[in-house]
Design a protein around this motif. Structure first.
Motif, PDB file in Angstrom:
ATOM      1  N   ALA A  95       0.846  -1.209   0.000  1.00 36.55           N
ATOM      2  CA  ALA A  95       0.000   0.000   0.000  1.00 36.55           C
ATOM      3  C   ALA A  95       0.876   1.251   0.000  1.00 36.55           C
ATOM      4  N   THR A  96       2.021   1.167   0.678  1.00 36.64           N
ATOM      5  CA  THR A  96       2.895   2.347   0.764  1.00 36.64           C
ATOM      6  C   THR A  96       3.576   2.640  -0.571  1.00 36.64           C
ATOM      7  N   THR A  97       4.104   1.604  -1.246  1.00 36.02           N
ATOM      8  CA  THR A  97       4.743   1.882  -2.544  1.00 36.02           C
ATOM      9  C   THR A  97       3.687   2.251  -3.592  1.00 36.02           C
ATOM     10  N   GLU A  98       2.484   1.698  -3.436  1.00 35.71           N
ATOM     11  CA  GLU A  98       1.418   2.019  -4.400  1.00 35.71           C
ATOM     12  C   GLU A  98       0.983   3.474  -4.319  1.00 35.71           C
ATOM     13  N   SER A  99       1.133   4.068  -3.146  1.00 37.91           N
ATOM     14  CA  SER A  99       0.706   5.465  -2.982  1.00 37.91           C
ATOM     15  C   SER A  99       1.903   6.420  -2.995  1.00 37.91           C
ATOM     16  N   GLY A 100       3.090   5.895  -3.249  1.00 34.29           N
ATOM     17  CA  GLY A 100       4.295   6.715  -3.187  1.00 34.29           C
ATOM     18  C   GLY A 100       4.678   7.327  -4.526  1.00 34.29           C
ATOM     19  N   PRO A 101       5.744   8.123  -4.520  1.00 37.81           N
ATOM     20  CA  PRO A 101       6.158   8.837  -5.739  1.00 37.81           C
ATOM     21  C   PRO A 101       6.688   7.922  -6.838  1.00 37.81           C
ATOM     22  N   GLU A 102       7.003   6.657  -6.507  1.00 39.62           N
ATOM     23  CA  GLU A 102       7.498   5.723  -7.535  1.00 39.62           C
ATOM     24  C   GLU A 102       6.395   4.805  -8.047  1.00 39.62           C
ATOM     25  N   SER A 103       5.140   5.120  -7.720  1.00 33.81           N
ATOM     26  CA  SER A 103       4.038   4.197  -8.026  1.00 33.81           C
ATOM     27  C   SER A 103       3.816   4.004  -9.529  1.00 33.81           C
ATOM     28  N   ASP A 104       4.349   4.900 -10.354  1.00 39.10           N
ATOM     29  CA  ASP A 104       4.185   4.729 -11.804  1.00 39.10           C
ATOM     30  C   ASP A 104       5.325   3.892 -12.398  1.00 39.10           C
TER      31      ASP A 104
END
Ligand SMILES: NC(=O)c1ccc[n+]([C@@H]2O[C@H](COP(=O)([O-])OP(=O)(O)OC[C@H]3O[C@@H](n4cnc5c(N)ncnc54)[C@H](O)[C@@H]3O)[C@@H](O)[C@H]2O)c1
Length: 247
Positions: free
Chosen positions: A189-198
């Protein structure tokens, strides 16, 4: 498999993400699990209990030496000691070095690395007395690759590897192993909502195994290191990154 029956594990940051998956797997292998997290771990405990496992959630801010000592005591009082320590709690903020305050640097180091010192101090005497122990720290492949905007994070994760190698040399004779796992880019959930999520797809294309890693990809290597199957493995870092890096 039931390799950990009768053992007690502490998992830091076990309420969510990778730590939650670790907690569920340790319990499935028969361990009693104490989930130490600043967030409420009650839902992870419920998931474990639903399938007959044993777990307790202990609220703990891993930047506080006092709270770490108190948490380790609760785990010990509840389950009679600690055999397996999985230090997984960590944060990975994204900040250019030139814009990074010393306060932010210190906070990342305090949570990701200093906590390892306090945790190990808290559990090592018990492991030594029992003549058996497993200490596993969650590092990161960013230590091997380097990554912009994460100097504090990479430094903390490198610190865990150095710490593990040195401590392994001190405690091997007491039946205690110390290892690290370095995950690649894992969907939480944290990486999905973070600045690298794309970047999940482009990152996956750089790996030998061309799909995005999930927390469950890490639980097998962790359970192996926690078990007697890894009795002769210490001071090592296992990269679990789909073949993004080879060392
Ligand atoms: N997800 C990735 O791509 C990735 C890659 C390499 C390494 N890692 C490492 O794996 C670990 C888990 O990552 P994740 O993606 O599951 O993170 P996450 O944010 O999903 O989970 C981290 C957990 O740590 C807890 N936590 C945060 N601050 C805390 C504090 N002060 N005290 C106690 N608990 C605290 C959070 O409440 C949360 O439950 C971290 O150490 C991270 O650096 C993650």
């Amino acid at each position: 498999m039931n390799r950990l029956t009768g053992k007690t594990a502490i998992v830091t940051g076990g309420a969510n993400g990778i730590g939650r998956a670790f907690s569920i797997r340790l319990a499935a292998e028969g361990a009693n699990v104490a989930i130490a997290d600043i967030a409420d771990g009650v839902h992870t405990v419920a998931a474990i209990k639903e399938v007959g496992g044993n777990a307790v959630a202990v609220r703990c801010d891993m930047t506080s030496e006092a709270e770490i000592a108190a948490m380790a005591k609760v785990a010990g009082d509840t389950f009679g000691g600690c055999d397996i320590l999985v230090h997984n709690a960590g944060i990975y903020p994204t900040t250019l070095f030139e814009q990074m305050s010393f306060a932010e640097w210190r906070h990342v180091l305090a949570l990701n690395l200093d906590s390892m010192f306090h945790l190990t101090k808290a559990v090592l005497p018990n492991m030594r007395a029992r003549g058996w122990g497993r200490i596993i720290a969650i590092s990161s492949t960013t230590f091997h690759s380097g990554i912009a905007c994460k100097t504090h994070y990479s430094a903390s994760k490198a610190g865990l590897i150095g710490f593990a190698r040195s401590l392994a040399s001190e405690v091997g004779e007491f039946g205690i192993t110390v290892n690290t796992i370095a995950p690649g880019f894992i969907r939480t959930a944290t990486t999905e909502s973070g600045p690298e999520s794309d970047r999940f797809d482009s990152h996956a294309q750089q790996q030998a195994i061309k799909r995005t890693g999930i927390p469950e990809d890490l639980v097998g290597p962790m359970a192996f290191l926690a078990s007697d199957d890894a009795a002769f493995v210490t001071g090592q870092t296992i990269l679990v990154d789909g073949g993004w890096r080879f060392i």
